[in-house]
Design an enzyme around this catalytic site. Structure first.
Site, PDB file in Angstrom:
ATOM      1  N   HIS A   7      -1.174 -23.705 -24.369  1.00 54.85           N
ATOM      2  CA  HIS A   7      -2.224 -23.953 -25.353  1.00 54.85           C
ATOM      3  C   HIS A   7      -1.744 -24.827 -26.505  1.00 54.85           C
ATOM      4  CE1 HIS A   7      -5.395 -22.623 -28.374  1.00 54.85           C
ATOM      5  NE2 HIS A   7      -6.106 -23.015 -27.340  1.00 54.85           N
ATOM      6  N   LYS A  45      -0.458 -28.070 -28.642  1.00 56.82           N
ATOM      7  CA  LYS A  45      -0.786 -29.492 -28.656  1.00 56.82           C
ATOM      8  C   LYS A  45       0.328 -30.212 -29.413  1.00 56.82           C
ATOM      9  CE  LYS A  45      -4.901 -27.295 -28.245  1.00 56.82           C
ATOM     10  NZ  LYS A  45      -5.131 -25.859 -28.476  1.00 56.82           N
ATOM     11  N   ASP A  80       9.454 -41.306 -29.521  1.00 51.16           N
ATOM     12  CA  ASP A  80      10.800 -41.829 -29.769  1.00 51.16           C
ATOM     13  C   ASP A  80      11.713 -40.833 -30.474  1.00 51.16           C
ATOM     14  OD1 ASP A  80      10.141 -44.184 -28.523  1.00 51.16           O
ATOM     15  OD2 ASP A  80       9.854 -45.331 -30.366  1.00 51.16           O
ATOM     16  N   HIS A  95     -12.763 -25.147 -34.672  1.00 48.92           N
ATOM     17  CA  HIS A  95     -11.632 -25.074 -33.745  1.00 48.92           C
ATOM     18  C   HIS A  95     -10.303 -25.016 -34.492  1.00 48.92           C
ATOM     19  CE1 HIS A  95      -9.099 -26.337 -30.215  1.00 48.92           C
ATOM     20  NE2 HIS A  95      -9.942 -25.509 -29.633  1.00 48.92           N
ATOM     21  N   LYS A 107      -6.993 -23.831 -36.607  1.00 48.06           N
ATOM     22  CA  LYS A 107      -6.067 -22.695 -36.639  1.00 48.06           C
ATOM     23  C   LYS A 107      -5.092 -22.962 -37.781  1.00 48.06           C
ATOM     24  CE  LYS A 107      -6.869 -23.673 -31.978  1.00 48.06           C
ATOM     25  NZ  LYS A 107      -8.177 -23.120 -31.879  1.00 48.06           N
ATOM     26  N   ASP A 139      -1.551 -19.106 -51.670  1.00 45.79           N
ATOM     27  CA  ASP A 139      -1.037 -19.376 -53.020  1.00 45.79           C
ATOM     28  C   ASP A 139      -0.733 -20.861 -53.219  1.00 45.79           C
ATOM     29  OD1 ASP A 139      -1.289 -16.717 -53.562  1.00 45.79           O
ATOM     30  OD2 ASP A 139       0.846 -16.243 -53.457  1.00 45.79           O
TER      31      ASP A 139
END
Length: 410
Positions: free
Chosen positions: A119, A121, A126, A315, A317, A322
């Site tokens: 899951h 991404k 380089d 979508h 996350k 603070d």
């Protein structure tokens, strides 16, 4: 006694981290980096969809491979499925090397071991620049199940330079060759695989340049897997929530936190911290939508604010804690706060301890809550129809049963 779990590498104040919102900001930055690649592109994603602007990323991979850049692409066998014939041929002809993580096979998700998905991404170019976040190769105005969207999906990623890029590159390289070794073992080509690994390693090391310590942000990469880093992301969340003194803002697409995380949020609210959650407000999937609702009541009763994002699919996350305090903390990544992410999937989050970055992320989340979020009222929640409450309990029970079948407790 079992060996202690490895802790993340120490944070170094040499990172440059840029926040990217949605595919409108993420894809151009990603394509620009790919077009400048000299030796190596490592890319992992859950969904690779070439509709709309997703084709721009696919074309960038093809261009890089055609000019001799080593391009390794890993996609999830459930999230991506089978690529269109045109792009499979284009990748093959250009030299884009593709691996599919955990193909479903004839029994699909009936086998609990197939619930462990890729899951995260990640993209490393380089060995010098990392992209990490929640954004798939999927146009923000398009959904494979719902078609054209009325408003773009809300999601975030980061572009990172600094020491943690090497950590991400090494993890991606290890996964690639684990998949490759399994494939070659089935085809009895282990000798060729070893030679290929040596050549690829030499090319990657040539492309990676040493990162020097200097002025910059303090950041670290958290990777979740099912071997050494089972709880690294959840522990980081709980630790940061426990240290919060003023404000916690969490935006999470599929929010079904376990007992420890719920307790941390309630304790924070009890000691006077303002806790705001920006959660999915539109129906997307039965399980994720309904299984999340039973946990809302206790949080609302503890003083936690819940805002539901309504214009399009949420979508993101991400979290920020603070932002205006002495110890700002922010995270952007792929991990939902639900059992699939925290117990089963491979995930990746970048944690940043920098005031300017935290304040920028906070500003974007506050804007989303003020202009696109609907605050959930405790009385409205308590008075929802019995049919809806029944669906919520059924979904939550199914989730718990599925975890029991998979051998996990939550």
């Amino acid at each position: 006694m079992p060996a202690p779990a490895a802790r993340p590498r120490p944070r170094r104040a040499n990172h440059q981290v840029a926040l990217l919102q949605g595919t409108a900001e993420f894809f151009p930055a990603l394509v620009q980096a790919m077009d400048a690649a000299l030796s190596d592109i490592q890319f992992e994603t859950y969904i690779f969809d070439t509709t709309g602007s997703g084709a721009d990323v696919a074309q960038a991979l093809v261009r890089a491979a055609r000019r001799g850049v080593r391009v390794h692409l890993v996609v999830d066998g459930f999230g991506t499925g089978r690529l269109p014939a045109y792009w499979r041929q284009a990748f093959d002809e250009a030299g884009v090397r593709l691996q599919v993580y955990s193909p479903l096979g004839p029994l699909g998700l009936l086998l609990p071991r197939r619930w462990r998905r890729l899951h995260r991404k990640l993209c490393v170019v380089d060995g010098q620049v990392l992209f990490c976040g929640g954004i798939n190769v999927l146009d923000d105005w398009h959904d494979p199940n719902h078609g054209r969207l009325a408003a773009p999906r809300l999601d975030f990623a980061v572009r990172v330079q600094g020491h943690l890029v090497g950590q991400a590159s090494d993890a991606m390289e290890q996964l690639w060759w684990n998949l490759k070794a399994g494939q070659d073992a089935r085809q009895r080509r282990l000798g060729l695989a070893l030679a290929d690994w040596r050549a690829a390693r030499a090319a990657k090391l040539k492309g990676r340049q040493a990162q020097k310590d200097g002025q910059g942000m303090r950041a670290l990469l958290l990777l979740r897997d099912n071997i050494r880093h089972r709880a690294s992301i959840e522990r980081a969340y709980r630790r940061a929530i426990g240290r919060a003194r003023h404000e916690i803002i969490i935006a999470n697409a599929y929010f079904i936190p376990g007992a420890k995380l719920r307790r941390a949020l309630k304790l924070a609210a009890a000691r006077g911290v303002r806790v705001q959650l920006l959660l999915q407000g539109r129906y997307e999937y039965f399980m994720q939508y309904h299984a999340a609702r039973p946990v809302y009541g206790a949080l609302l009763a503890a003083g936690v604010e819940i805002h539901e994002y309504a214009p399009s699919f949420l979508h993101a996350k991400v979290a920020v804690i603070d932002a205006h305090g002495a110890r700002p903390w922010a995270t952007v990544g792929s991990s939902n706060l639900d059992p699939l992410s925290l117990l089963l999937a491979r995930e990746a989050n970048v944690v940043v301890k920098d005031g300017a970055f935290a304040r920028e992320l906070r500003a974007r989340l506050v804007q989303a809550m003020e202009h696109a979020g609907q605050r959930l009222d405790a009385q409205v929640y308590a008075s929802r129809p019995w049919r809806v409450r029944a669906l919520d309990r059924i979904a939550f029970g199914c989730m718990r049963a599925a975890l029991w079948v998979s051998g996990n407790r939550y």
